[in-house]
Design a protein around this motif. Structure first.
Motif, short mmCIF file in Angstrom:
data_model
loop_
_atom_site.label_atom_id
_atom_site.label_comp_id
_atom_site.label_asym_id
_atom_site.label_seq_id
_atom_site.Cartn_x
_atom_site.Cartn_y
_atom_site.Cartn_z
N LYS A 99 0.84 -1.19 0.00
CA LYS A 99 0.00 0.00 0.00
C LYS A 99 0.88 1.25 0.00
O LYS A 99 2.02 1.21 0.49
N PRO A 100 0.42 2.34 -0.54
CA PRO A 100 1.22 3.57 -0.57
C PRO A 100 1.43 4.15 0.82
O PRO A 100 0.62 3.95 1.73
N GLY A 101 2.54 4.87 0.98
CA GLY A 101 2.81 5.56 2.25
C GLY A 101 3.80 4.83 3.13
O GLY A 101 3.97 3.62 3.05
N GLU A 102 4.46 5.61 3.98
CA GLU A 102 5.48 5.07 4.88
C GLU A 102 4.89 4.11 5.91
O GLU A 102 5.55 3.18 6.36
N LYS A 103 3.63 4.32 6.27
CA LYS A 103 2.98 3.47 7.28
C LYS A 103 2.94 2.02 6.82
O LYS A 103 3.16 1.09 7.61
N ALA A 104 2.67 1.84 5.53
CA ALA A 104 2.61 0.48 4.99
C ALA A 104 3.97 -0.21 5.09
O ALA A 104 4.07 -1.40 5.43
N ARG A 105 5.04 0.53 4.83
CA ARG A 105 6.38 -0.04 4.95
C ARG A 105 6.70 -0.39 6.41
O ARG A 105 7.33 -1.41 6.69
N GLU A 106 6.25 0.48 7.31
CA GLU A 106 6.47 0.20 8.74
C GLU A 106 5.76 -1.08 9.16
O GLU A 106 6.29 -1.90 9.90
N TYR A 107 4.54 -1.27 8.66
CA TYR A 107 3.80 -2.51 8.95
C TYR A 107 4.54 -3.72 8.37
O TYR A 107 4.70 -4.74 9.04
N ALA A 108 4.96 -3.60 7.12
CA ALA A 108 5.60 -4.71 6.43
C ALA A 108 6.86 -5.17 7.16
O ALA A 108 7.12 -6.36 7.30
N ILE A 109 7.63 -4.21 7.68
CA ILE A 109 8.87 -4.53 8.38
C ILE A 109 8.59 -4.86 9.84
O ILE A 109 9.09 -5.85 10.38
N GLY A 110 7.75 -4.04 10.50
CA GLY A 110 7.47 -4.22 11.92
C GLY A 110 6.76 -5.52 12.24
O GLY A 110 7.02 -6.14 13.28
N TYR A 111 5.87 -5.95 11.37
CA TYR A 111 5.14 -7.20 11.59
C TYR A 111 5.92 -8.41 11.07
O TYR A 111 5.42 -9.53 11.14
N GLY A 112 7.10 -8.17 10.55
CA GLY A 112 7.95 -9.28 10.12
C GLY A 112 7.59 -9.90 8.79
O GLY A 112 8.09 -10.96 8.44
N TYR A 113 6.70 -9.24 8.02
CA TYR A 113 6.35 -9.79 6.71
C TYR A 113 7.53 -9.76 5.76
O TYR A 113 7.69 -10.63 4.91
N VAL A 114 8.33 -8.70 5.89
CA VAL A 114 9.53 -8.55 5.06
C VAL A 114 10.73 -8.47 5.99
O VAL A 114 10.80 -7.57 6.83
N LYS A 115 11.64 -9.43 5.86
CA LYS A 115 12.77 -9.51 6.80
C LYS A 115 13.85 -8.48 6.52
O LYS A 115 14.51 -7.99 7.42
N ASP A 116 14.03 -8.16 5.25
CA ASP A 116 15.11 -7.24 4.88
C ASP A 116 14.56 -5.84 4.69
O ASP A 116 14.15 -5.45 3.60
N GLY A 117 14.51 -5.07 5.78
CA GLY A 117 13.94 -3.74 5.73
C GLY A 117 14.69 -2.80 4.80
O GLY A 117 14.11 -2.00 4.09
N GLU A 118 16.02 -2.91 4.78
CA GLU A 118 16.82 -2.04 3.93
C GLU A 118 16.50 -2.28 2.46
O GLU A 118 16.44 -1.37 1.66
N ARG A 119 16.28 -3.56 2.15
CA ARG A 119 15.96 -3.90 0.77
C ARG A 119 14.61 -3.32 0.37
O ARG A 119 14.43 -2.80 -0.73
N LEU A 120 13.65 -3.41 1.27
CA LEU A 120 12.32 -2.88 0.98
C LEU A 120 12.38 -1.37 0.81
O LEU A 120 11.72 -0.82 -0.08
N ASN A 121 13.16 -0.70 1.63
CA ASN A 121 13.26 0.75 1.54
C ASN A 121 13.98 1.22 0.29
O ASN A 121 13.94 2.40 -0.06
N ALA A 122 14.65 0.27 -0.41
CA ALA A 122 15.32 0.61 -1.66
C ALA A 122 14.38 0.44 -2.85
O ALA A 122 14.78 0.59 -3.99
N LEU A 123 13.12 0.12 -2.55
CA LEU A 123 12.12 -0.07 -3.60
C LEU A 123 11.06 1.01 -3.49
O LEU A 123 10.77 1.51 -2.42
N ALA A 124 10.46 1.35 -4.60
CA ALA A 124 9.41 2.35 -4.60
C ALA A 124 8.33 1.92 -5.58
O ALA A 124 8.60 1.31 -6.60
#
Length: 226
Positions: A99-124
């Motif tokens: 989903k759009p927005g920083e909150k969605a990325r926080e959920y994805a990383i914080g809830y452990g859905y995506v293990k590599d947070g740095e990798r996710l933050n390198a995507l848009a």
């Protein structure tokens, strides 16, 4: 008489049991985001049985389904997705959209859905649901200024990871509907016909070969049912 009845009853029970076992059918699947990042702990719900399983550390799952069935795949911070299956379906690949927005990325990383947070933050990602693409006259205008650090040069090259070499091209690789294309297609694509634009900035773009080292722009166009 009782012996015959018992024998018939046992035969019937065995037949029903064997029939139920024979009809048992499993589907294997994998859930990712941005085409290559595994989504861990996503819920996969089977419509017919209401069974819910979660994806493992590699984003994989296995569920028991009916002859024709529907799976609902969901995870906090992502758009849920429905997948239809039939008697021929054996493997399902689901690519959840963040989903759009920083909150969605926080959920994805914080809830452990995506293990590599740095990798996710390198995507848009940007979809036609987030922004009305039809307001742009061309794809360059759509991309320009919408993705942090992404530049559009006067010759049409899209620069994602900076100018890497004086002699070699630093232009990003363009993928449209899964096919590698020449940059010139950006002049003919109509923004209103585009469904989503993903930009990969980090090393995961290497899955697209040596050209992927400069970053990748992944464009998905609208299909008939979109």
């Amino acid at each position: 008489m009782k012996t015959r009845f018992l024998s018939a009853l046992i035969f019937l029970i065995c037949t029903v049991t064997l029939s139920s076992t024979a009809q048992e059918r499993f589907v294997n699947g994998i859930v990712t985001t941005f085409d290559s990042i595994a989504v861990v702990g996503a819920d996969v719900k089977v419509k017919s049985s209401k069974q819910i399983v979660q994806t493992d550390s590699l984003g994989r799952f296995k569920v028991n389904v009916a002859a024709t069935d529907k799976l609902n795949v969901s995870a906090k911070g992502f758009n849920s997705q429905n997948v239809k299956t039939d008697e021929k379906t054996k493997i399902v690949a689901v690519n959840l959209k963040l989903k759009p927005g920083e909150k969605a990325r926080e959920y994805a990383i914080g809830y452990g859905y995506v293990k590599d947070g740095e990798r996710l933050n390198a995507l848009a990602q940007m979809t036609n649901d987030d922004v009305d693409f039809s307001q742009y006259t061309n794809m360059y205008d759509l991309i320009r200024g919408r993705f942090a650090g992404v530049q559009v040069q006067s010759n049409g090259d899209i620069i994602i990871r900076g100018q890497n070499s004086i002699n070699l091209s630093s232009a990003a690789l363009i993928i449209v509907d899964g096919m590698q294309v020449d940059n010139s297609i950006m002049n003919t694509l109509v923004p209103a016909q585009v469904k989503s634009v993903n930009v990969i900035k980090d090393g995961s773009s290497a899955i697209y070969g040596s050209r992927g080292a400069n970053g990748v722009v992944i464009i998905e166009t609208k299909k008939g049912n979109d």
